[in-house]
Design a protein around this motif. Structure first.
Motif, PDB file in Angstrom:
ATOM      1  N   TYR A 198     -10.096 -51.533  -3.395  1.00 25.61           N
ATOM      2  CA  TYR A 198      -8.926 -51.422  -2.536  1.00 25.61           C
ATOM      3  C   TYR A 198      -7.827 -50.561  -3.173  1.00 25.61           C
ATOM      4  CZ  TYR A 198     -10.937 -55.267   0.220  1.00 25.61           C
ATOM      5  OH  TYR A 198     -11.750 -56.054   1.003  1.00 25.61           O
ATOM      6  N   VAL A 199      -7.356 -51.017  -4.333  1.00 31.56           N
ATOM      7  CA  VAL A 199      -6.284 -50.267  -5.001  1.00 31.56           C
ATOM      8  C   VAL A 199      -6.792 -48.927  -5.507  1.00 31.56           C
ATOM      9  CG1 VAL A 199      -4.596 -50.296  -6.856  1.00 31.56           C
ATOM     10  CG2 VAL A 199      -5.133 -52.427  -5.645  1.00 31.56           C
ATOM     11  N   GLY A 200      -7.968 -48.937  -6.173  1.00 29.01           N
ATOM     12  CA  GLY A 200      -8.509 -47.709  -6.741  1.00 29.01           C
ATOM     13  C   GLY A 200      -8.844 -46.657  -5.697  1.00 29.01           C
ATOM     14  N   ALA A 201      -9.149 -47.079  -4.459  1.00 30.66           N
ATOM     15  CA  ALA A 201      -9.538 -46.139  -3.429  1.00 30.66           C
ATOM     16  C   ALA A 201      -8.361 -45.303  -2.929  1.00 30.66           C
ATOM     17  CB  ALA A 201     -10.169 -46.868  -2.244  1.00 30.66           C
ATOM     18  N   ILE A 202      -7.150 -45.851  -3.016  1.00 25.00           N
ATOM     19  CA  ILE A 202      -5.993 -45.134  -2.469  1.00 25.00           C
ATOM     20  C   ILE A 202      -5.110 -44.536  -3.548  1.00 25.00           C
ATOM     21  CG2 ILE A 202      -5.980 -46.615  -0.427  1.00 25.00           C
ATOM     22  CD1 ILE A 202      -3.688 -48.169  -1.613  1.00 25.00           C
ATOM     23  N   PHE A 243     -20.310 -43.795  -9.207  1.00 25.38           N
ATOM     24  CA  PHE A 243     -21.037 -42.551  -8.961  1.00 25.38           C
ATOM     25  C   PHE A 243     -20.589 -41.930  -7.637  1.00 25.38           C
ATOM     26  CE2 PHE A 243     -24.283 -43.738 -12.178  1.00 25.38           C
ATOM     27  CZ  PHE A 243     -24.391 -42.512 -12.808  1.00 25.38           C
ATOM     28  N   ILE A 244     -20.375 -42.789  -6.643  1.00 25.75           N
ATOM     29  CA  ILE A 244     -19.899 -42.297  -5.357  1.00 25.75           C
ATOM     30  C   ILE A 244     -18.534 -41.642  -5.515  1.00 25.75           C
ATOM     31  CG2 ILE A 244     -19.051 -43.013  -3.082  1.00 25.75           C
ATOM     32  CD1 ILE A 244     -21.200 -45.140  -3.071  1.00 25.75           C
ATOM     33  N   ARG A 245     -17.663 -42.294  -6.246  1.00 29.03           N
ATOM     34  CA  ARG A 245     -16.314 -41.770  -6.403  1.00 29.03           C
ATOM     35  C   ARG A 245     -16.336 -40.431  -7.126  1.00 29.03           C
ATOM     36  NH1 ARG A 245     -10.663 -44.763  -7.619  1.00 29.03           N
ATOM     37  NH2 ARG A 245      -9.404 -42.891  -7.772  1.00 29.03           N
ATOM     38  N   ALA A 246     -17.266 -40.272  -8.040  1.00 29.22           N
ATOM     39  CA  ALA A 246     -17.326 -39.029  -8.810  1.00 29.22           C
ATOM     40  C   ALA A 246     -17.984 -37.900  -8.025  1.00 29.22           C
ATOM     41  CB  ALA A 246     -18.098 -39.264 -10.107  1.00 29.22           C
ATOM     42  N   ASN A 277      -4.952 -47.554   4.607  1.00 26.72           N
ATOM     43  CA  ASN A 277      -4.956 -48.808   5.356  1.00 26.72           C
ATOM     44  C   ASN A 277      -5.987 -49.808   4.848  1.00 26.72           C
ATOM     45  OD1 ASN A 277      -2.914 -48.077   7.229  1.00 26.72           O
ATOM     46  ND2 ASN A 277      -4.400 -46.834   8.361  1.00 26.72           N
ATOM     47  N   VAL A 278      -6.807 -49.398   3.894  1.00 21.48           N
ATOM     48  CA  VAL A 278      -7.813 -50.326   3.382  1.00 21.48           C
ATOM     49  C   VAL A 278      -7.158 -51.470   2.608  1.00 21.48           C
ATOM     50  CG1 VAL A 278      -8.200 -49.126   1.179  1.00 21.48           C
ATOM     51  CG2 VAL A 278     -10.049 -50.456   2.215  1.00 21.48           C
ATOM     52  N   LEU A 279      -5.976 -51.198   2.032  1.00 20.88           N
ATOM     53  CA  LEU A 279      -5.226 -52.241   1.325  1.00 20.88           C
ATOM     54  C   LEU A 279      -4.057 -52.659   2.209  1.00 20.88           C
ATOM     55  CD1 LEU A 279      -4.789 -53.886  -1.286  1.00 20.88           C
ATOM     56  CD2 LEU A 279      -3.342 -52.022  -2.112  1.00 20.88           C
TER      57      LEU A 279
END
Length: 288
Positions: A283-287, A129-132, A146-148
């Motif tokens: 991690y991966v999905g965020a970038i 929900f946050i991502r959307a 840099n998160v990953l």
């Protein structure tokens, strides 16, 4: 209080059982330790909420309210787990590992893992929900990719390796190779502790170097809630592995008696799978 317990063959063992007999009258024969663990677990969420409400921009409660509730809840949660684990594992220490109650214990673990799937699932739904809805306000650490980093990748490989060693430790026990079983079980515990140390250092680096904390936007709250919850589960798994390792050294397991090893193995594999999902999503999905 000290009570006499029967091992099923008429032999009593005098040792402390922290439930049933010392339960207040009127509650029947229910164990009170799961109830205490549940209260402590609920308090962790309340403490986190009070911590957010105590920040300067909110000022609804005292800044010390959240940390205080969190510390007290952690103590209650750990105390409840101690009593619960005492009955699940330590009692069998005196009478020998159970070999005729494997299915109920494994079914109980499966039911417990089902509740864990629901818990983590709710966290993932919140994150999606946050991502959307609020994805435009990303912390700099995420926006810059840099998160990953290498530490996260190394930590992931370490936890996956621990799942492999746990599998082959159980396999070695079933083959009656006790020396290999103890060594691989010890390696699993060591890898789990290294993972926890790596995650602690990751938090330290994120907060001190990148300024990325729990209150750093919606992503920050989701990130630390999910990874922190997972870290708590890994810590619990490390406690279980420590109990198994000590009992393994004393020769309490065999190809015919390994219920505790089977159930802890199920739990550890679950924790590893959840972490893989967390890495892919957080991690991966965020970038990407």
């Amino acid at each position: 209080m000290s009570v006499e317990t029967d091992d099923g063959h008429g032999h009593g063992h005098g040792h402390h059982l922290p439930a049933v007999e010392d339960w207040p009258k009127g509650f029947g024969e229910a164990s009170w330790w799961p109830f205490i663990a549940a209260l402590g677990g609920s308090g962790l969420y309340i403490g986190a909420a009070l911590f957010v409400l105590g920040q300067p921009e909110h000022g609804v409660v005292s800044p010390l309210a959240g940390p205080l509730v969190f510390v007290l809840s952690t103590a209650a949660f750990l105390a409840g787990l101690y009593g619960w684990l005492y009955h699940a594992f330590i009692v069998d220490f005196w009478a020998g590992e159970a070999d005729d109650h494997g299915f109920p214990m494994k079914l109980t673990m499966l039911l417990f893992l089902g509740t864990e799937v629901a818990t983590f699932g709710a966290g993932f739904v919140y994150y999606f929900f946050i991502r959307a809805d609020a994805w435009a306000n990303l912390p700099p650490i995420v926006a810059d990719g840099n998160v990953l980093n290498a530490l996260v990748i190394a930590n992931t490989l370490i936890l996956i390796a621990s799942s492999v060693t746990m599998h082959y430790a159980h396999h070695a026990l079933l083959k009656d190779n006790r020396k290999r079983f103890v060594r691989l079980l010890g390696a699993t515990l060591l890898l789990g502790l290294i993972f926890l140390a790596g995650q602690t250092y990751e938090y330290y680096e994120f907060i001190t170097v990148y300024g990325f904390g729990l209150t750093d936007g919606a992503y920050g709250s989701a990130f630390y809630a999910l990874t922190g919850l997972h870290g708590l589960h890994v810590a619990l798994g490390a406690v279980l592995l420590t109990i198994l390792f000590i009992r393994a050294i004393y020769g309490h397991y065999s190809p015919e008696k390994h219920v505790s090893v089977s159930t802890v193995s199920m739990y550890w594999h679950f924790v590893d799978i959840v972490w893989v999902f967390l890495v892919v999503v957080l991690y991966v999905g965020a970038i990407v």
